[in-house]
Design an enzyme around this catalytic site. Structure first.
Site, PDB file in Angstrom:
ATOM      1  N   ASN A  31       0.866  -1.187   0.000  1.00  0.00           N
ATOM      2  CA  ASN A  31       0.000   0.000   0.000  1.00  0.00           C
ATOM      3  C   ASN A  31       0.901   1.235   0.000  1.00  0.00           C
ATOM      4  OD1 ASN A  31       0.441   1.142   2.720  1.00  0.00           O
ATOM      5  ND2 ASN A  31      -0.578  -0.703   3.496  1.00  0.00           N
ATOM      6  N   ASN A  80      -8.023  -7.321  10.025  1.00  0.00           N
ATOM      7  CA  ASN A  80      -8.133  -7.961   8.714  1.00  0.00           C
ATOM      8  C   ASN A  80      -8.281  -9.481   8.777  1.00  0.00           C
ATOM      9  OD1 ASN A  80      -5.846  -5.509   7.880  1.00  0.00           O
ATOM     10  ND2 ASN A  80      -7.865  -5.591   6.953  1.00  0.00           N
ATOM     11  N   ARG A  99       0.031 -11.500   2.485  1.00  0.00           N
ATOM     12  CA  ARG A  99      -0.815 -11.628   3.678  1.00  0.00           C
ATOM     13  C   ARG A  99      -1.613 -12.936   3.702  1.00  0.00           C
ATOM     14  NH1 ARG A  99      -3.520  -6.715   6.583  1.00  0.00           N
ATOM     15  NH2 ARG A  99      -3.234  -8.259   8.215  1.00  0.00           N
ATOM     16  N   ARG A 148      -8.925  -3.573  -2.145  1.00  0.00           N
ATOM     17  CA  ARG A 148      -8.620  -4.873  -1.556  1.00  0.00           C
ATOM     18  C   ARG A 148      -9.785  -5.855  -1.687  1.00  0.00           C
ATOM     19  NH1 ARG A 148      -4.317  -4.870   1.966  1.00  0.00           N
ATOM     20  NH2 ARG A 148      -2.752  -3.423   1.218  1.00  0.00           N
ATOM     21  N   HIS A 176      -8.611   0.669   2.611  1.00  0.00           N
ATOM     22  CA  HIS A 176      -9.603  -0.124   3.363  1.00  0.00           C
ATOM     23  C   HIS A 176     -10.667   0.847   3.873  1.00  0.00           C
ATOM     24  CE1 HIS A 176      -6.717  -3.636   4.615  1.00  0.00           C
ATOM     25  NE2 HIS A 176      -7.575  -4.078   3.703  1.00  0.00           N
ATOM     26  N   ASP A 178     -12.088   0.972   6.720  1.00  0.00           N
ATOM     27  CA  ASP A 178     -11.884   1.448   8.099  1.00  0.00           C
ATOM     28  C   ASP A 178     -10.789   2.500   8.225  1.00  0.00           C
ATOM     29  OD1 ASP A 178      -9.546  -0.053   7.939  1.00  0.00           O
ATOM     30  OD2 ASP A 178      -9.958  -1.315   9.671  1.00  0.00           O
ATOM     31  N   CYS A 272      -7.068  -0.852  13.180  1.00  0.00           N
ATOM     32  CA  CYS A 272      -6.531  -1.988  12.420  1.00  0.00           C
ATOM     33  C   CYS A 272      -5.861  -2.996  13.352  1.00  0.00           C
ATOM     34  CB  CYS A 272      -5.485  -1.515  11.417  1.00  0.00           C
ATOM     35  SG  CYS A 272      -6.071  -0.314  10.247  1.00  0.00           S
TER      36      CYS A 272
HETATM   37  N1  ARG Z   1       0.029  -3.365   5.793  1.00  0.00           N
HETATM   38  C1  ARG Z   1      -1.323  -3.816   5.988  1.00  0.00           C
HETATM   39  C2  ARG Z   1      -1.951  -4.051   4.618  1.00  0.00           C
HETATM   40  O1  ARG Z   1      -1.657  -3.334   3.705  1.00  0.00           O
HETATM   41  C3  ARG Z   1      -2.106  -2.808   6.764  1.00  0.00           C
HETATM   42  C4  ARG Z   1      -3.494  -3.263   7.111  1.00  0.00           C
HETATM   43  C5  ARG Z   1      -4.315  -2.209   7.785  1.00  0.00           C
HETATM   44  N2  ARG Z   1      -5.506  -2.753   8.298  1.00  0.00           N
HETATM   45  C6  ARG Z   1      -6.740  -2.189   8.239  1.00  0.00           C
HETATM   46  N3  ARG Z   1      -7.704  -2.786   8.860  1.00  0.00           N
HETATM   47  N4  ARG Z   1      -6.963  -1.121   7.533  1.00  0.00           N
HETATM   48  O2  ARG Z   1      -2.726  -4.959   4.443  1.00  0.00           O
END
Ligand code: ARG
Length: 280
Positions: A31, A80, A99, A148, A176, A178, A272
């Site tokens: 990201n 997540n 991930r 995403r 995202h 959130d 997060c």
């Molecule tokens: N580095 C993680 C990603 O890009 C950060 C996730 C952040 N989480 C969230 N719930 N917005 O997936």
């Protein structure tokens, strides 16, 4: 203003899942926040910030812990893991391979505790509470897509939660839902308008009266003010400017600032780092 009795109920029932940052660090780039921060995370500082968030949240909620795993730096972002509703868990299927290796650990944790696991489809990405937020007063599920979560996941999730609205995200920094949209228990929404498409802004306006829409500025948005953990009338967030804090106070909310800027380097704020287990 939230009545005291209601507030107590929220606080007593709140439970969250967190994962300590033993292996957290900027190792890959998925990201825009991570782009300039590869290898730049100060892990000692990150651990201190996480612990301080843990201690602060513990005053309002019960926290369950998931064992961190080597080579899975983003596992700290438990929001997540999936989406929890009572004893059901919809596991995430991440868009990025980096991930996906977390999925098995999240699934195991929930199955071992007797949750009923409902998979959407393995061909469709779904990133849990990062892109799916419940509005508890009317049982509405707000979903985000654009970066995403695959918009097709909404059709799959609709079989479980028929009242579901999908919002399109258009700014890659707010990848995202959130990160730019926060539902408050008094019936308001706090959000960063520029992160949404025109149609999605209309959907928000269709569901919230003007006085219930707290539009935040870019400065607050970039400090992840919308990425707040909400427990009753308390918001735990990385940072908010004084005007936003005053606006929240005027509506009966209290903002607790809990800096997590080491985690912003990976694109995550306080929310997060904690998955809600109690559907409030
Ligand atoms: N580095 C993680 C990603 O890009 C950060 C996730 C952040 N989480 C969230 N719930 N917005 O997936």
């Amino acid at each position: 203003m939230i009545p005291v009795l209601v507030k107590r109920r929220y606080e007593m029932e709140s439970r969250f899942l967190m994962c300590a940052p033993d292996y957290f660090g900027g190792e890959y780039n998925i990201n825009p926040w991570m782009t300039d921060n590869l290898g730049r995370v100060d892990s000692t500082r990150a651990k201190r910030q996480w612990l301080s968030l843990f201690e602060s949240l513990s005053k309002f909620a019960t926290i369950e812990l998931l064992k961190p795993r080597p080579n899975l730096p983003d596992m700290v972002f438990t929001a997540n893991a999936g989406l929890v509703r009572e004893d059901s868990f919809i596991p995430s299927h991440f868009q990025y391979l980096e991930r996906r290796r977390e999925e098995t650990h999240f699934r195991k944790w929930f199955s071992a505790r007797g949750y009923h696991l409902t998979d959407l489809a393995f061909s469709v990405s779904f990133e849990g509470e990062g892109d799916a937020l419940f509005q508890s007063d009317n049982n509405l599920l707000w979903m985000g897509h654009g970066f995403r979560t695959d918009p097709r996941s909404r059709d799959l999730i609709k079989a479980l939660f028929p009242k579901c609205i999908s919002l399109q995200l258009i700014d890659p920094r707010f990848y995202h839902l959130d990160t730019c949209f926060c539902l408050l228990p008094g019936g308001q929404v706090m959000y960063f308008p520029n992160a949404f498409s025109k149609d999605s802004l209309q959907s928000i306006a269709d569901h919230f009266a003007t006085q219930d829409r707290i539009e935040i500025n870019e400065e607050d948005a970039l400090h992840f003010a919308c990425n707040a953990i909400v427990i009753g009338n308390t918001l735990i967030l990385n940072h908010a400017g004084s005007a936003l804090i005053k606006r929240l106070q005027s509506l009966g909310y209290r903002a607790i600032l809990q800096p997590v800027d080491e985690f912003l380097k990976a694109g995550g704020g306080t929310k997060c780092l904690a998955l809600s287990l109690s559907s409030n």
